[in-house]
Design a protein around this motif. Sequence first.
Motif, PDB file in Angstrom:
ATOM      1  N   GLY A 126       0.812  -1.213   0.000  1.00  0.00           N
ATOM      2  CA  GLY A 126       0.000   0.000   0.000  1.00  0.00           C
ATOM      3  C   GLY A 126       0.843   1.260   0.000  1.00  0.00           C
ATOM      4  O   GLY A 126       0.521   2.239  -0.685  1.00  0.00           O
ATOM      5  N   ASN A 127       1.922   1.231   0.771  1.00  0.00           N
ATOM      6  CA  ASN A 127       2.812   2.392   0.821  1.00  0.00           C
ATOM      7  C   ASN A 127       3.420   2.668  -0.553  1.00  0.00           C
ATOM      8  O   ASN A 127       3.548   3.829  -0.975  1.00  0.00           O
ATOM      9  N   ASP A 128       3.766   1.601  -1.267  1.00  0.00           N
ATOM     10  CA  ASP A 128       4.367   1.744  -2.591  1.00  0.00           C
ATOM     11  C   ASP A 128       3.394   2.342  -3.615  1.00  0.00           C
ATOM     12  O   ASP A 128       3.835   3.014  -4.550  1.00  0.00           O
ATOM     13  N   ILE A 129       2.098   2.079  -3.441  1.00  0.00           N
ATOM     14  CA  ILE A 129       1.129   2.602  -4.415  1.00  0.00           C
ATOM     15  C   ILE A 129       0.378   3.831  -3.887  1.00  0.00           C
ATOM     16  O   ILE A 129      -0.606   4.265  -4.475  1.00  0.00           O
ATOM     17  N   GLY A 130       0.868   4.382  -2.782  1.00  0.00           N
ATOM     18  CA  GLY A 130       0.387   5.679  -2.333  1.00  0.00           C
ATOM     19  C   GLY A 130      -0.851   5.700  -1.468  1.00  0.00           C
ATOM     20  O   GLY A 130      -1.540   6.722  -1.399  1.00  0.00           O
ATOM     21  N   VAL A 131      -1.132   4.615  -0.753  1.00  0.00           N
ATOM     22  CA  VAL A 131      -2.279   4.634   0.156  1.00  0.00           C
ATOM     23  C   VAL A 131      -1.985   5.579   1.320  1.00  0.00           C
ATOM     24  O   VAL A 131      -0.919   5.499   1.939  1.00  0.00           O
ATOM     25  N   ASP A 132      -2.920   6.446   1.627  1.00  0.00           N
ATOM     26  CA  ASP A 132      -2.774   7.363   2.763  1.00  0.00           C
ATOM     27  C   ASP A 132      -3.408   6.705   3.987  1.00  0.00           C
ATOM     28  O   ASP A 132      -4.613   6.815   4.216  1.00  0.00           O
ATOM     29  N   TYR A 133      -2.587   6.033   4.773  1.00  0.00           N
ATOM     30  CA  TYR A 133      -3.113   5.287   5.917  1.00  0.00           C
ATOM     31  C   TYR A 133      -3.569   6.199   7.057  1.00  0.00           C
ATOM     32  O   TYR A 133      -4.226   5.722   7.986  1.00  0.00           O
ATOM     33  N   THR A 134      -3.250   7.483   6.984  1.00  0.00           N
ATOM     34  CA  THR A 134      -3.765   8.404   8.001  1.00  0.00           C
ATOM     35  C   THR A 134      -5.284   8.523   7.908  1.00  0.00           C
ATOM     36  O   THR A 134      -5.938   8.927   8.876  1.00  0.00           O
ATOM     37  N   LEU A 135      -5.854   8.180   6.759  1.00  0.00           N
ATOM     38  CA  LEU A 135      -7.305   8.283   6.558  1.00  0.00           C
ATOM     39  C   LEU A 135      -8.060   7.095   7.142  1.00  0.00           C
ATOM     40  O   LEU A 135      -9.280   7.146   7.274  1.00  0.00           O
ATOM     41  N   THR A 136      -7.357   6.025   7.470  1.00  0.00           N
ATOM     42  CA  THR A 136      -8.009   4.772   7.847  1.00  0.00           C
ATOM     43  C   THR A 136      -8.187   4.641   9.359  1.00  0.00           C
ATOM     44  O   THR A 136      -7.449   5.230  10.140  1.00  0.00           O
ATOM     45  N   VAL A 137      -9.166   3.839   9.746  1.00  0.00           N
ATOM     46  CA  VAL A 137      -9.420   3.515  11.159  1.00  0.00           C
ATOM     47  C   VAL A 137      -9.579   2.003  11.257  1.00  0.00           C
ATOM     48  O   VAL A 137     -10.450   1.427  10.612  1.00  0.00           O
ATOM     49  N   SER A 138      -8.724   1.376  12.067  1.00  0.00           N
ATOM     50  CA  SER A 138      -8.761  -0.076  12.230  1.00  0.00           C
ATOM     51  C   SER A 138      -9.236  -0.519  13.603  1.00  0.00           C
ATOM     52  O   SER A 138      -9.651  -1.666  13.779  1.00  0.00           O
ATOM     53  N   CYS A 139      -9.161   0.363  14.581  1.00  0.00           N
ATOM     54  CA  CYS A 139      -9.428   0.009  15.980  1.00  0.00           C
ATOM     55  C   CYS A 139     -10.854  -0.479  16.195  1.00  0.00           C
ATOM     56  O   CYS A 139     -11.806   0.101  15.674  1.00  0.00           O
ATOM     57  N   TYR A 140     -10.992  -1.526  16.999  1.00  0.00           N
ATOM     58  CA  TYR A 140     -12.313  -2.065  17.324  1.00  0.00           C
ATOM     59  C   TYR A 140     -13.108  -1.150  18.252  1.00  0.00           C
ATOM     60  O   TYR A 140     -14.334  -1.279  18.346  1.00  0.00           O
ATOM     61  N   GLN A 141     -12.420  -0.257  18.954  1.00  0.00           N
ATOM     62  CA  GLN A 141     -13.112   0.613  19.902  1.00  0.00           C
ATOM     63  C   GLN A 141     -12.575   2.044  19.802  1.00  0.00           C
ATOM     64  O   GLN A 141     -12.263   2.682  20.813  1.00  0.00           O
ATOM     65  N   ALA A 142     -12.472   2.518  18.556  1.00  0.00           N
ATOM     66  CA  ALA A 142     -12.021   3.893  18.330  1.00  0.00           C
ATOM     67  C   ALA A 142     -13.008   4.878  18.938  1.00  0.00           C
ATOM     68  O   ALA A 142     -14.204   4.585  19.071  1.00  0.00           O
ATOM     69  N   ASP A 143     -12.517   6.072  19.298  1.00  0.00           N
ATOM     70  CA  ASP A 143     -13.425   7.091  19.817  1.00  0.00           C
ATOM     71  C   ASP A 143     -14.086   7.839  18.663  1.00  0.00           C
ATOM     72  O   ASP A 143     -13.879   7.508  17.481  1.00  0.00           O
ATOM     73  N   ASP A 144     -14.904   8.834  18.979  1.00  0.00           N
ATOM     74  CA  ASP A 144     -15.676   9.538  17.949  1.00  0.00           C
ATOM     75  C   ASP A 144     -14.787  10.274  16.947  1.00  0.00           C
ATOM     76  O   ASP A 144     -15.215  10.573  15.832  1.00  0.00           O
TER      77      ASP A 144
END
Length: 222
Positions: free
Chosen positions: A174-192
Amino acid sequence: MTRSVVLLSGGLDSATALAIARTRGDECHTLSFDYGQRHRAELVAARRVSASLRAAAHREMKVGLGDFGGSALTDKSIAVPEQPTAGIPITYVPARNTVFLSLALALAEVIDAQKIVIGVNFVDSSGYPDCRPEFIAAFQQLARLATKRGVEGGTVTIDAPLITLSKAAIIRYGNDIGVDYTLTVSCYQADDEGRACGRCDSCRLRREGFAAAGVPDPTRYR
């Protein structure tokens, strides 16, 4: 041009799968589900990721898996484990990928899409049974038998480009093809605000994946 329905949760894996489809030139129609999960941050993330990767359209569908419960992700009375557990974890949502793929298959028939792209990953899947290659192969057979296209001699291909990759390999790709992982949320219990707990299984796999990939972890933690 291949038209694809891309299942997009807002997490790291599905964002990478969408990026792969876009890189190869697919016209991507992203599909997310409000299924009664613990937080809305991943749905917000899915909209961001879809827009960032220039999907042709984004749909969000309400599915009442939370009405059944049976998972720490759909029943807030069940605690999300913060230590590794043996066997299939309580964060497994019964039949989730079967339901999601079935609805994606319906959309694919309506918009005449040739592929369904899903970011399941067996290597670092927490042991979920609906992330296995055998499951994808079985659903492919179902897609041939249960659709108008299949009966008429065509098919809708179930494309799981990450299925045999480790989390680190996914992140490097993903890094090689330019995915912006700052946009993603993976946590099962992320806050608002989408900030991660840093303790659940998904956070652990994500953090270890970035470390093993040698890529700085962009995750926002509480």
